[in-house]
Write an enzyme that holds these catalytic residues in place. Structure first.
Site, PDB file in Angstrom:
ATOM      1  CD  GLN A  78      45.752  41.168  46.119  1.00 45.13           C
ATOM      2  OE1 GLN A  78      45.668  41.909  47.078  1.00 45.13           O
ATOM      3  NE2 GLN A  78      46.909  40.834  45.592  1.00 45.13           N
ATOM      4  CG  PHE A  79      41.472  37.407  40.811  1.00 42.99           C
ATOM      5  CD1 PHE A  79      41.934  36.255  40.197  1.00 42.99           C
ATOM      6  CD2 PHE A  79      41.858  38.639  40.299  1.00 42.99           C
ATOM      7  CE1 PHE A  79      42.759  36.333  39.082  1.00 42.99           C
ATOM      8  CE2 PHE A  79      42.679  38.724  39.199  1.00 42.99           C
ATOM      9  CZ  PHE A  79      43.133  37.558  38.581  1.00 42.99           C
ATOM     10  CB  THR A  80      46.156  37.373  42.793  1.00 45.83           C
ATOM     11  OG1 THR A  80      46.276  38.414  43.756  1.00 45.83           O
ATOM     12  CG2 THR A  80      45.970  37.953  41.396  1.00 45.83           C
TER      13      THR A  80
END
Length: 145
Positions: A78-80
């Site tokens: 989850q890059f966010t």
């Protein structure tokens, strides 16, 4: 490297209508990778994730880890999580790792978890994933290394 861990009684990841990863009791890990993260960072975070005492003992106290209960691990990229949200009304991803570096670190984290003897399931890196979970508690923590 950032992990949001959720104690779950069950969780799964669906991509294009197909379940790609599924666990019973254990931890759902949403994993964010930043530019400066290296294998040592992943090792430290994995130690925290696997040893963090979030499961209840006989006295209903959070004294047991994932390793203690022999629980399962579902790791989802989850890059966010690497977003900077301090200014403005739109997140900045300037500290997020490049996709190649993030994928390498994600895969390293997963392989090291398996080498620890954990039962590991994963999402699909870079895919549009639907994450289903039953958060037990609810219990959710943000861990960093």
């Amino acid at each position: 490297m950032i992990a949001v861990i959720q104690r779950v009684s069950e969780a799964k990841v669906v991509v294009a209508g197909q379940t790609v990863g599924e666990i019973g009791q254990g931890l759902l890990v949403l994993l964010g990778v930043e530019k400066a993260d290296e294998t040592e960072t992943a090792d430290k975070l994995l130690h925290k994730v696997s040893s963090y005492r979030v499961f209840s003992d006989e006295q209903d106290k959070m004294n047991l880890s994932l390793l203690d209960i022999e629980g399962e691990l579902l790791v989802v990229s989850q890059f966010t999580l690497a977003a900077d949200t301090k200014k403005g009304m739109r997140p900045s991803f300037s500290s997020a790792a490049t996709p190649d570096h993030a994928k390498n670190m994600y895969e390293y984290f997963v392989e090291q978890a398996k080498m620890k003897g954990l039962n590991v399931a994963t999402g699909q890196f870079g895919a549009d994933m639907k994450v289903h979970l039953v958060n037990d508690g609810p219990v959710t923590f943000r861990l960093e290394a």
